[in-house]
Design an enzyme around this catalytic site. Structure first.
Site, PDB file in Angstrom:
ATOM      1  N   ASP A  32       0.831  -1.196   0.000  1.00 11.13           N
ATOM      2  CA  ASP A  32       0.000   0.000   0.000  1.00 11.13           C
ATOM      3  C   ASP A  32       0.872   1.255   0.000  1.00 11.13           C
ATOM      4  OD1 ASP A  32      -2.386  -1.575   0.099  1.00 11.13           O
ATOM      5  OD2 ASP A  32      -2.005  -1.890   2.229  1.00 11.13           O
ATOM      6  N   HIS A  46       1.978   1.682 -19.316  1.00 12.76           N
ATOM      7  CA  HIS A  46       1.502   1.288 -17.993  1.00 12.76           C
ATOM      8  C   HIS A  46       2.624   1.238 -16.952  1.00 12.76           C
ATOM      9  CE1 HIS A  46      -1.112  -1.516 -15.395  1.00 12.76           C
ATOM     10  NE2 HIS A  46      -1.823  -0.425 -15.594  1.00 12.76           N
ATOM     11  N   LYS A  85       5.171   2.304 -14.125  1.00 14.09           N
ATOM     12  CA  LYS A  85       5.175   3.299 -13.041  1.00 14.09           C
ATOM     13  C   LYS A  85       6.602   3.361 -12.493  1.00 14.09           C
ATOM     14  CE  LYS A  85       0.935   1.011 -12.711  1.00 14.09           C
ATOM     15  NZ  LYS A  85       0.200   1.718 -13.719  1.00 14.09           N
ATOM     16  N   ASP A 129      18.526  10.798  -8.238  1.00  7.91           N
ATOM     17  CA  ASP A 129      19.808  10.690  -7.574  1.00  7.91           C
ATOM     18  C   ASP A 129      19.585  10.872  -6.081  1.00  7.91           C
ATOM     19  OD1 ASP A 129      21.019  13.749  -6.867  1.00  7.91           O
ATOM     20  OD2 ASP A 129      19.437  13.657  -8.379  1.00  7.91           O
ATOM     21  N   HIS A 162      -7.918   0.315   5.091  1.00 13.89           N
ATOM     22  CA  HIS A 162      -8.791   0.352   3.915  1.00 13.89           C
ATOM     23  C   HIS A 162     -10.224   0.784   4.291  1.00 13.89           C
ATOM     24  CE1 HIS A 162      -5.629  -1.273   1.460  1.00 13.89           C
ATOM     25  NE2 HIS A 162      -5.543  -2.375   2.176  1.00 13.89           N
ATOM     26  N   HIS A 205      -5.622  -1.344  -2.646  1.00 15.20           N
ATOM     27  CA  HIS A 205      -4.525  -2.186  -2.179  1.00 15.20           C
ATOM     28  C   HIS A 205      -3.515  -2.372  -3.302  1.00 15.20           C
ATOM     29  CE1 HIS A 205      -2.155  -5.241  -0.257  1.00 15.20           C
ATOM     30  NE2 HIS A 205      -2.396  -6.079  -1.247  1.00 15.20           N
ATOM     31  N   GLN A 240      -4.438  -7.547 -10.275  1.00 14.75           N
ATOM     32  CA  GLN A 240      -5.658  -6.831 -10.646  1.00 14.75           C
ATOM     33  C   GLN A 240      -6.514  -7.633 -11.627  1.00 14.75           C
ATOM     34  OE1 GLN A 240      -4.777  -3.150 -12.598  1.00 14.75           O
ATOM     35  NE2 GLN A 240      -6.895  -2.461 -12.704  1.00 14.75           N
ATOM     36  N   HIS A 287      -5.089  -3.792  -6.785  1.00 12.73           N
ATOM     37  CA  HIS A 287      -4.373  -3.271  -7.948  1.00 12.73           C
ATOM     38  C   HIS A 287      -2.953  -3.822  -8.007  1.00 12.73           C
ATOM     39  CE1 HIS A 287      -2.553  -0.033 -10.532  1.00 12.73           C
ATOM     40  NE2 HIS A 287      -3.694  -0.205 -11.165  1.00 12.73           N
ATOM     41  N   LYS A 331       0.372  -6.210  -8.475  1.00  9.45           N
ATOM     42  CA  LYS A 331       0.860  -7.102  -9.524  1.00  9.45           C
ATOM     43  C   LYS A 331       2.096  -7.814  -8.963  1.00  9.45           C
ATOM     44  CE  LYS A 331      -0.918  -3.258 -11.705  1.00  9.45           C
ATOM     45  NZ  LYS A 331      -2.277  -3.660 -11.813  1.00  9.45           N
ATOM     46  N   ASP A 385       7.455 -19.836  -2.994  1.00 10.02           N
ATOM     47  CA  ASP A 385       8.179 -20.544  -1.929  1.00 10.02           C
ATOM     48  C   ASP A 385       8.815 -19.611  -0.904  1.00 10.02           C
ATOM     49  OD1 ASP A 385       7.549 -22.970  -3.155  1.00 10.02           O
ATOM     50  OD2 ASP A 385       9.386 -23.013  -4.335  1.00 10.02           O
ATOM     51  N   GLU A 427      -2.560  -8.177   7.130  1.00 11.06           N
ATOM     52  CA  GLU A 427      -3.416  -7.096   6.626  1.00 11.06           C
ATOM     53  C   GLU A 427      -4.757  -7.634   6.162  1.00 11.06           C
ATOM     54  OE1 GLU A 427      -3.647  -4.112   2.734  1.00 11.06           O
ATOM     55  OE2 GLU A 427      -1.709  -4.907   3.355  1.00 11.06           O
TER      56      GLU A 427
END
Length: 781
Positions: A159, A304, A306, A311, A343, A377, A493, A632, A634, A639, A693
């Site tokens: 989050d 897409h 982000k 520096d 949330h 989330h 997502q 949202h 990814k 393991d 959470e």
């Protein structure tokens, strides 16, 4: 390939159609294409090589020869080789007869043929197959653009913000405890303290948000909006460059459905005539595509990634020499993304979310009419060390392709002020990381990709007709799944794909085009473990539905693809259980969840000045005091020793490489592997923090997620929370956010509705989705 001009004319192709290419297929599924070559000689020679990951049921490898033209392609003929000839693993070098569409050889002036060389590699014979990493010397995903970098530091975020003392003590190896970090505060600090460069890319970048909102943790300058902060740094002489996706979608119903709504034009206007260099860049196609394909890419697909690259000061505080720090993941720097692990739906509407009210799933929702807001989330990370330079290189490739003016800091200047790529952790430091940057991107978005076939293969890229593609995110997922030994935990997502293996009877699966392998790789992994008699579990967390009004055609289509994907996986599992004579619940092997919240009303809550219209989804959700938490993230954890975090969804848009541009990282800590003892490093700590959470508790079984006790415990918690979420009366807050995804699985693997649960609560939207009547599958897959 031997093919003559007379053949071309006899079949009816015009002289303008002079480029030939070959499409490679596993039965009806396309898995590769050569470049188009001009027919200037009797013999055409593509001399291209392909590494193709296979998870398909196929009896033949098929080579289809086509003529390329400006509106599409026309078929010349095809050749094929039986899979049975490849299974041995021996290299086959052979000439295949080219057949016409009637399966007869083309006999005009000889028998045209195509020369192919093939070799099949059985994954079960691979060194790392189903055994985990095993060794700290694991070299990373092979045949990729970016190699694995050692000696890195990674910071993991859940989050946008974590309140003080939210997570209980999670013990790690070496007597340490897991310490959560605060994503937006760290990004604020990184931008605020930058001296030379701030490079940002985003699907959306909104200038009006603030990154620091926790009143108990004030910071100097924390009240600045993102736009003000970036202008301030640019005015100080810092080179501030932004690449923001330019949404060229001009079709009104796309935005009405809430699929792609950004502030791109506002952001571009805000920075106009300032020292911040902001470029709105559309998702341009690569060269060589047809007119129709160009239109598809330009209007349907997105940038897409982000990214933030800055520096930063050295750990010793030196002001003369700087180091590079990068951030990547799922969180855009835009409205609606700031949230904590609580949330809340209603309780922050008079504070941190009053001026950042985000609710794209309920028509007419505004702060004036009150909650529920849309909780968010997400997962993100910070990268330091050599891999941070790979993120910079990705930005430079994109800027050189679409940035216009040459505003990048030159390499000579970077070398003068920033330490070169080098390890930031000592080899014997148990907190060191090995990290590999992964991407989905093509030559239309990245500058400098080679074109010669040998150089394409050498660079870890894929040739697909005229397009050169980096598809390493999908490769990273495939390799991680194949290596997995005990369990996999996914938050994403979207979850749809492997349509080549769906079992649909009402549609033609071959027309869907969601061809990436990840769902099929997961089900094949589970099947292989059932056959071997070894425990293996897969946990998947997705949103209740994709963001947007759930009754709309686009959202219903995506839910339909998701249901078909789940059904394919459960069918594979059920068949494997039956073959072994095992009577078991398939959800004990593969289980799906979503996140939701429900809050009792408190006396000091925000009171809206207006009310929603009666008998609407809005009023029903407000009265029931509930709503989904939008997933949202990814991310995939394998393991507890390997993690993938990025911007890529588990759908074909993100995994194809020639659709949405994406970035991700695959990483592990070499001192915290899952063999011989369970891994107890930072990846384990993050998973346990996420489970706390989502479930509001920690259980001893959570330390062994491959066990039947753990998955049954988590399923029981999810079902209990779903029952409370859908219950008529609300007596107290929901004890946890993890909800069992509301589907049933029949004895043959068919995914069904739960009794009385055709629609999601407070909506008229079908849980299992419906076939879209007018949405093209290329948009929704």
């Amino acid at each position: 390939m031997q093919i003559i001009e007379l053949v071309k004319k006899a079949i009816g192709y015009k002289n303008t159609a002079t480029k030939f290419y070959v499409k490679i297929g596993l039965e009806n599924t396309s898995v590769g294409q050569t470049r188009p070559l001009r027919h200037e000689h009797t013999n055409l020679c593509w001399n291209e090589s392909f590494r193709i990951y296979c998870a398909h049921m196929a009896s033949h490898v098929i080579f289809t020869i086509k003529v390329d033209n400006f509106i599409g392609a026309e078929l010349i003929g095809w050749a094929r080789i039986p899979v049975s000839e490849l299974i041995s693993g021996d290299e086959i070098d052979t000439w295949l007869t080219i057949l016409h569409t009637d399966n007869e050889p083309i006999l005009l002036l000889g028998r045209p043929m195509i020369n192919v060389k093939l070799q099949f590699f059985d994954v079960s014979r691979e060194r790392y197959w189903s055994r985990g990493l095993k060794t700290p010397d694991f070299p990373g995903v092979p045949f990729t653009f970016f190699p694995q970098r050692n000696g890195c530091r990674v910071t993991l975020y859940q989050d946008a913000h974590v309140p003080d003392n939210f997570i209980p003590k999670i013990p790690l190896a070496g007597g340490k405890f897991y310490e959560p970090h605060r994503c937006w505060e760290d990004i604020f600090d990184a931008i605020y303290n930058a001296k030379h460069m701030i490079y940002i890319t985003g699907w959306s970048v909104y200038t009006e948000i603030t990154l620091v909102r926790d009143r108990r943790r004030p910071k100097a300058g924390g009240d600045l909006t993102l736009g003000e902060l970036l202008k301030k740094k640019a005015n100080e002489g810092v080179r501030v460059l932004l690449l923001v996706w330019d949404d060229r979608t001009s079709v009104g119903w796309l935005k009405e459905d809430g699929l792609m709504t950004t502030h791109d034009k506002e952001t571009g206007k805000y920075f106009r005539d300032t020292n911040v260099h902001c470029v709105l860049c559309p998702r341009n196609p690569d060269d060589g595509r047809s007119i129709i394909q160009d239109i598809e890419i330009d209007t349907l697909f997105t940038h897409h990634q982000k990214i933030v690259v800055v520096d930063s000061e050295m750990p010793n505080g030196s002001s003369n020499i700087r180091r590079l720090v990068s951030f990547i993941g799922g969180i855009d720097l835009c409205d609606g993304r700031y949230d904590t692990q609580f949330h809340s739906l209603f309780r922050t509407l008079d504070s941190v979310h009053h001026d950042d009210f985000h609710q794209r799933n309920i028509a007419g929702a505004t702060i004036r009419k009150g909650g529920p807001r849309e909780p968010w989330h997400d997962i993100h990370c910070r990268l330091e060390g050599p891999v941070a330079w790979d993120v910079l290189y990705n930005f430079e490739q994109r800027w050189k392709k679409q940035g216009g003016k040459d505003m990048l800091l030159p390499l000579q200047e970077l070398e003068r002020i920033i330490i070169p790529p080098s390890p930031v952790m000592f080899p014997d430091d148990h907190e060191t990381w090995n990290v590999q940057l992964l991407r989905s991107i093509d030559g239309g978005s990245a500058f400098g990709f080679p074109y010669a076939p040998q150089e394409v293969a050498k660079s870890g890229l894929v040739s697909d007709k005229n397009n050169i593609i980096d598809r390493s995110i999908q490769d990273g997922y495939i390799h991680a799944i194949r290596r997995a030994s005990r369990f996999i935990y996914i938050e994403n997502q979207y979850f749809l794909g492997s349509s080549f293996s769906w079992y649909s009877k009402d549609i033609k699966d071959a027309d869907v085009g969601a061809l990436h392998l990840i769902p099929k790789e997961l089900s094949l992994k589970i099947v292989s473990k059932i056959e071997a008699g070894e425990p293996f579990r897969v946990y998947v967390v997705v949103p209740m539905w994709p963001e947007g009004y759930p009754e709309t055609a686009a959202v219903q289509a995506i839910l339909d693809w998701q249901r078909r994907t789940m059904e394919m996986m459960y069918t594979d599992i059920v068949e494997a259980l039956q073959a072994k004579g095992i009577v078991a619940d398939p959800k004990d092997y593969l289980t799906f969840f979503c996140l939701g919240n429900r809050e009792v009303k408190k006396s000091n809550e925000y009171e809206p000045s207006e009310k929603p219209d009666s008998n609407t989804d809005y009023s029903l959700a407000q009265q029931a005091r509930r709503g989904m938490i939008y997933v949202h993230a990814k991310m995939m954890i394998v393991d507890d020793e390997y993690i993938i975090i990025g911007s890529a969804n588990i759908n074909h848009r993100s995994m194809d490489g020639a659709r949405d541009s994406e970035i991700a990282m695959g990483a592990y800590q070499p001192y915290h592997l899952s063999s011989p003892n369970p891994a107890r490093g930072q990846i384990y700590g993050l998973r346990m923090a996420l489970w706390y959470e989502h479930m509001g508790l920690l259980d001893d079984s959570f330390g062994h997620p491959h066990s039947i006790e753990c998955i049954q415990r988590v399923n029981k918690i999810g079902q209990k929370n779903w029952d409370l979420y859908t219950k008529e009366d609300l007596e107290k807050d929901l004890p946890g956010h993890l909800l069992s995804y509301p589907i049933g699985v029949s004895s043959d693997g068919t995914v069904t509705e739960l009794p009385g649960m055709e629609y999601f609560p407070d909506t008229k939207a079908r849980v299992l989705g419906s076939v879209a009547e007018y949405y093209p599958s290329i948009l929704t897959t």
